[in-house]
Structures are given as C-alpha cells and as structure tokens.
Design an enzyme around this catalytic site. Structure first.
Site, PDB file in Angstrom:
ATOM      1  N   GLU A  23     -21.867 -45.691 -32.449  1.00 52.37           N
ATOM      2  CA  GLU A  23     -22.469 -44.758 -31.489  1.00 52.37           C
ATOM      3  C   GLU A  23     -23.612 -45.457 -30.751  1.00 52.37           C
ATOM      4  O   GLU A  23     -24.504 -46.050 -31.368  1.00 52.37           O
ATOM      5  CB  GLU A  23     -23.017 -43.505 -32.195  1.00 52.37           C
ATOM      6  CG  GLU A  23     -23.671 -42.564 -31.181  1.00 52.37           C
ATOM      7  CD  GLU A  23     -24.007 -41.187 -31.720  1.00 52.37           C
ATOM      8  OE1 GLU A  23     -23.602 -40.856 -32.859  1.00 52.37           O
ATOM      9  OE2 GLU A  23     -24.669 -40.434 -30.978  1.00 52.37           O
ATOM     10  N   GLU A  42     -29.834 -47.175 -31.642  1.00 56.05           N
ATOM     11  CA  GLU A  42     -30.913 -46.521 -30.871  1.00 56.05           C
ATOM     12  C   GLU A  42     -32.092 -47.483 -30.821  1.00 56.05           C
ATOM     13  O   GLU A  42     -32.367 -48.180 -31.794  1.00 56.05           O
ATOM     14  CB  GLU A  42     -31.329 -45.193 -31.537  1.00 56.05           C
ATOM     15  CG  GLU A  42     -32.437 -44.429 -30.830  1.00 56.05           C
ATOM     16  CD  GLU A  42     -32.156 -44.142 -29.358  1.00 56.05           C
ATOM     17  OE1 GLU A  42     -32.889 -44.692 -28.516  1.00 56.05           O
ATOM     18  OE2 GLU A  42     -31.199 -43.408 -29.049  1.00 56.05           O
ATOM     19  N   ASP A  95     -30.749 -53.247 -28.671  1.00 56.01           N
ATOM     20  CA  ASP A  95     -29.814 -52.868 -27.621  1.00 56.01           C
ATOM     21  C   ASP A  95     -28.368 -52.932 -28.138  1.00 56.01           C
ATOM     22  O   ASP A  95     -27.937 -53.965 -28.674  1.00 56.01           O
ATOM     23  CB  ASP A  95     -30.011 -53.834 -26.436  1.00 56.01           C
ATOM     24  CG  ASP A  95     -29.352 -53.331 -25.168  1.00 56.01           C
ATOM     25  OD1 ASP A  95     -28.162 -52.953 -25.225  1.00 56.01           O
ATOM     26  OD2 ASP A  95     -30.032 -53.319 -24.130  1.00 56.01           O
ATOM     27  N   ASP A 130     -28.588 -42.391 -20.649  1.00 59.12           N
ATOM     28  CA  ASP A 130     -29.613 -42.265 -19.611  1.00 59.12           C
ATOM     29  C   ASP A 130     -28.929 -42.360 -18.249  1.00 59.12           C
ATOM     30  O   ASP A 130     -28.195 -43.317 -18.000  1.00 59.12           O
ATOM     31  CB  ASP A 130     -30.647 -43.392 -19.756  1.00 59.12           C
ATOM     32  CG  ASP A 130     -31.409 -43.285 -21.072  1.00 59.12           C
ATOM     33  OD1 ASP A 130     -31.828 -42.178 -21.425  1.00 59.12           O
ATOM     34  OD2 ASP A 130     -31.558 -44.318 -21.762  1.00 59.12           O
ATOM     35  N   LYS A 171     -30.826 -43.167  -9.556  1.00 62.17           N
ATOM     36  CA  LYS A 171     -31.041 -43.887  -8.290  1.00 62.17           C
ATOM     37  C   LYS A 171     -30.039 -45.036  -8.178  1.00 62.17           C
ATOM     38  O   LYS A 171     -29.857 -45.790  -9.147  1.00 62.17           O
ATOM     39  CB  LYS A 171     -32.461 -44.454  -8.237  1.00 62.17           C
ATOM     40  CG  LYS A 171     -33.506 -43.364  -8.127  1.00 62.17           C
ATOM     41  CD  LYS A 171     -34.883 -43.947  -7.971  1.00 62.17           C
ATOM     42  CE  LYS A 171     -35.885 -42.810  -7.880  1.00 62.17           C
ATOM     43  NZ  LYS A 171     -37.159 -43.089  -8.520  1.00 62.17           N
ATOM     44  N   ARG A 199     -28.921 -33.029 -29.123  1.00 61.74           N
ATOM     45  CA  ARG A 199     -30.140 -32.404 -28.620  1.00 61.74           C
ATOM     46  C   ARG A 199     -30.170 -32.426 -27.095  1.00 61.74           C
ATOM     47  O   ARG A 199     -30.546 -31.470 -26.438  1.00 61.74           O
ATOM     48  CB  ARG A 199     -31.346 -33.176 -29.183  1.00 61.74           C
ATOM     49  CG  ARG A 199     -32.650 -32.440 -29.020  1.00 61.74           C
ATOM     50  CD  ARG A 199     -33.791 -33.279 -29.527  1.00 61.74           C
ATOM     51  NE  ARG A 199     -33.719 -33.512 -30.976  1.00 61.74           N
ATOM     52  CZ  ARG A 199     -34.605 -34.226 -31.653  1.00 61.74           C
ATOM     53  NH1 ARG A 199     -35.614 -34.791 -31.032  1.00 61.74           N
ATOM     54  NH2 ARG A 199     -34.487 -34.400 -32.945  1.00 61.74           N
ATOM     55  N   TYR A 200     -29.751 -33.554 -26.551  1.00 67.62           N
ATOM     56  CA  TYR A 200     -29.790 -33.699 -25.098  1.00 67.62           C
ATOM     57  C   TYR A 200     -28.815 -32.727 -24.438  1.00 67.62           C
ATOM     58  O   TYR A 200     -29.124 -32.131 -23.400  1.00 67.62           O
ATOM     59  CB  TYR A 200     -29.448 -35.148 -24.733  1.00 67.62           C
ATOM     60  CG  TYR A 200     -29.793 -35.470 -23.312  1.00 67.62           C
ATOM     61  CD1 TYR A 200     -31.068 -35.898 -22.953  1.00 67.62           C
ATOM     62  CD2 TYR A 200     -28.841 -35.319 -22.307  1.00 67.62           C
ATOM     63  CE1 TYR A 200     -31.386 -36.160 -21.637  1.00 67.62           C
ATOM     64  CE2 TYR A 200     -29.154 -35.588 -20.994  1.00 67.62           C
ATOM     65  CZ  TYR A 200     -30.423 -36.005 -20.664  1.00 67.62           C
ATOM     66  OH  TYR A 200     -30.736 -36.266 -19.361  1.00 67.62           O
ATOM     67  N   GLU A 201     -27.675 -32.543 -25.071  1.00 63.93           N
ATOM     68  CA  GLU A 201     -26.700 -31.590 -24.530  1.00 63.93           C
ATOM     69  C   GLU A 201     -27.287 -30.177 -24.507  1.00 63.93           C
ATOM     70  O   GLU A 201     -27.125 -29.431 -23.525  1.00 63.93           O
ATOM     71  CB  GLU A 201     -25.435 -31.602 -25.388  1.00 63.93           C
ATOM     72  CG  GLU A 201     -24.395 -30.601 -24.931  1.00 63.93           C
ATOM     73  CD  GLU A 201     -23.378 -30.308 -26.023  1.00 63.93           C
ATOM     74  OE1 GLU A 201     -23.776 -29.877 -27.127  1.00 63.93           O
ATOM     75  OE2 GLU A 201     -22.188 -30.528 -25.784  1.00 63.93           O
TER      76      GLU A 201
HETATM   77  C1  LIG Z   1     -30.506 -39.416 -22.757  1.00 60.75           C
HETATM   78  S1  LIG Z   1     -30.696 -39.981 -24.382  1.00 60.75           S
HETATM   79  C2  LIG Z   1     -29.372 -39.137 -25.241  1.00 60.75           C
HETATM   80  C3  LIG Z   1     -29.540 -39.163 -26.729  1.00 60.75           C
HETATM   81  C4  LIG Z   1     -28.446 -38.507 -27.555  1.00 60.75           C
HETATM   82  N1  LIG Z   1     -27.191 -39.241 -27.429  1.00 60.75           N
HETATM   83  C5  LIG Z   1     -28.256 -37.057 -27.194  1.00 60.75           C
HETATM   84  O1  LIG Z   1     -27.214 -36.730 -26.604  1.00 60.75           O
HETATM   85  O2  LIG Z   1     -29.135 -36.252 -27.521  1.00 60.75           O
HETATM   86  C6  LIG Z   1     -30.084 -41.647 -24.310  1.00 60.75           C
HETATM   87  C7  LIG Z   1     -30.539 -42.508 -25.480  1.00 60.75           C
HETATM   88  O3  LIG Z   1     -29.879 -43.760 -25.434  1.00 60.75           O
HETATM   89  C8  LIG Z   1     -30.784 -44.768 -25.863  1.00 60.75           C
HETATM   90  N2  LIG Z   1     -30.284 -46.032 -25.281  1.00 60.75           N
HETATM   91  C9  LIG Z   1     -30.175 -46.305 -23.972  1.00 60.75           C
HETATM   92  N3  LIG Z   1     -29.631 -47.508 -23.786  1.00 60.75           N
HETATM   93  C10 LIG Z   1     -29.398 -48.024 -25.021  1.00 60.75           C
HETATM   94  C11 LIG Z   1     -28.865 -49.243 -25.485  1.00 60.75           C
HETATM   95  N4  LIG Z   1     -28.441 -50.166 -24.618  1.00 60.75           N
HETATM   96  N5  LIG Z   1     -28.773 -49.441 -26.804  1.00 60.75           N
HETATM   97  C12 LIG Z   1     -29.187 -48.500 -27.677  1.00 60.75           C
HETATM   98  N6  LIG Z   1     -29.712 -47.307 -27.292  1.00 60.75           N
HETATM   99  C13 LIG Z   1     -29.808 -47.075 -25.980  1.00 60.75           C
HETATM  100  C14 LIG Z   1     -32.130 -44.318 -25.331  1.00 60.75           C
HETATM  101  O4  LIG Z   1     -33.205 -44.857 -26.078  1.00 60.75           O
HETATM  102  C15 LIG Z   1     -32.031 -42.804 -25.482  1.00 60.75           C
HETATM  103  O5  LIG Z   1     -32.565 -42.353 -26.707  1.00 60.75           O
END
Ligand SMILES: C[S@@+](CC[C@H](N)C(=O)[O-])C[C@H]1O[C@@H](n2cnc3c(N)ncnc32)[C@H](O)[C@@H]1O
Length: 234
Positions: free
Chosen positions: A62, A87, A121, A143, A147, A214-216
């Site tokens: 994930e 994460e 990452d 994310d 833009k 949570r984001y959903e």
């Molecule tokens: C908008 S949040 C959504 C979190 C979760 N999946 C949810 O639906 O509640 C996106 C998450 O992806 C993480 N993230 C973004 N790019 C990433 C990467 N390349 N590797 C690991 N985590 C990443 C960010 O730190 C952030 O917490």
C-alpha cells in the site's frame, strides 16, 4: 534515513520523512521503539518474502497509508498476506503504530508477523523490488497535486505506472481511489494511454472489500465524489 538510490527513473524528487507537529512522548517512543521492530528491512527488498516474521502466502503493497485505517483493516482480514504499508508522514506512521501496540508496550508488546512498514518514498520499493514479486497494490486517495505544473509529482504517472507494472505479477490487481476531479481525469488519461494494465471505467461506490480511509471520509463529508479503479496487470 535518506533515500540513496538512483532516482533518475522517478518522475520527481523522492520524499523524505515528513514532519508535522512536534511528537508527543508516546509518539516519540512509537517512532524510536516500535517502528524499528516493524520496519521492512532494506536487506529484504531483493527477496521480499524474507521481510516478514513468517512466510507469507502473498505480498501486498500500500502506497501512502495516511492514518493506516485501510492497511490495518486489510491486514486484519488477510493475516496470511505479507502487507508492506508505505508512508512518509510521521504523524501517519504514529497513527498506525499507536493502534498496533498499547501505551507502555512500545518496546515490548508483540507486533504482527505479516505487517511491515516502509517509511521512505514508496517509489524506492517500486524501483528495487524484484520483477513480479507483488500480488496486489493499493493507492488510496493519493495527494492530488492539482496544478498542472506539479503533474510530475502525481503518483500515477507514466513512469511510475511502468515501475508498478514491473513489480506486479501478471494478474495482480492495482486498486486506486481518488476524489479529486483533476486527478480523476489524469488517471483516466494516463491509464488509457498504456497497455501494461487492463483498465475498466471507475465505479463510484466503494466496492466490497475496500476498507474506508480517513481521507475518503473527509471527501464524502465535503461532497466530493470518489472514483474507485481496479487495474489488472496483463
Ligand atoms: C491524501 S493522503 C491519503 C492517505 C490515506 N491513503 C487515506 O486515504 O486516508 C496521501 C498520503 O500519501 C503519502 N505519500 C505521498 N507520496 C508518497 C510516497 N511516494 N511514498 C509514500 N507515501 C507517500 C502522504 O504522506 C500522505 O499521507
């Protein structure tokens, strides 16, 4: 830890650890004492089945688990699957860890055999895991980077899609969800232009077996319409 791999194939810079508010004492213990016990070891990347406390039946990955709700629900429902949850945001890492070990048990409480955390990452894993080593992948509400000048930062990107295709075995499913209209159109465009995955139009109701995130919940509360895609590696 800092990323030290060749990142030329990545669409953009790699993320380092993201820090939000200063950590409270419990959170600091989770980072110092619990995370090292759950971290997916770099030495296991070449043979990911060795990264778990016992041999897993499959390996799922994930990307960007946020607070960890989806990862923990998938792990609870599929305890024989080796689950690598990625994460980079410290508060997110702490949120998941706090639900794995009780207060006071940061250093000693047992941790699951088949759940591991990658706190760098996720694209480093996409670059370095062996071919066809992953059975399922999740990207829940990435994310959006709405833009257009930031399009290269979007996780769905022609280069990342190629990287994902390499590590997913034929027939493996990649689940993606997004509530952002720009990102939704972008996913359709990028995935419509490749032939490594079979595609189907997104559905607008969260399918059975997709735990909520949570984001959903925030998106739904704000009146945004999530799209849910299932892509299948050819
Ligand atoms: C908008 S949040 C959504 C979190 C979760 N999946 C949810 O639906 O509640 C996106 C998450 O992806 C993480 N993230 C973004 N790019 C990433 C990467 N390349 N590797 C690991 N985590 C990443 C960010 O730190 C952030 O917490």
């Amino acid at each position: 830890m800092t990323a030290s791999v060749d990142v030329k194939a990545s669409p953009d810079r790699l993320y380092g650890r993201h820090r939000g508010h200063p950590l409270r004492a419990r959170q600091q213990r989770l980072m110092d004492q619990t995370l090292p016990r759950l971290r997916f070891a770099e030495s296991a990347i070449a043979d990911p089945a060795t990264g778990f406390g016992r041999a897993p039946e499959q390996i799922w990955l994930e990307v960007g688990f946020g607070g960890g709700e989806h990862s923990l629900a998938q792990h609870a429902a599929n305890p024989d699957v080796g689950y690598i949850a990625c994460e980079v945001f410290e508060n997110g890492l702490c949120s998941l860890l706090s639900r794995v070990v009780p207060e006071g048990g940061e250093e000693t409480a047992p941790v699951p055999d088949t759940l591991r955390i990658w706190d760098e990452d996720a694209r480093i894993l996409l670059q370095r895991l062996p071919d066809a080593s992953i059975d399922r992948m999740f990207l829940m509400f990435p994310d959006p980077w709405p833009k257009s000048r930031h399009a290269k930062r979007r996780f769905i990107h022609p280069e990342t899609v190629k990287m994902a295709a390499r590590i997913l075995r034929p027939g493996a499913v990649w689940r993606v969800a997004s509530d952002d209209p720009t990102y939704q159109a972008w996913v359709e465009e990028v995935m419509g232009a490749q032939d490594l995955f079979e595609t189907a139009p997104p559905v607008k109701q969260r399918p059975e077996g997709w735990p909520p995130t949570r984001y959903e919940a925030k998106a739904l509360q704000a009146g945004r319409q999530p799209f849910y895609w299932t892509f299948v590696r050819r």
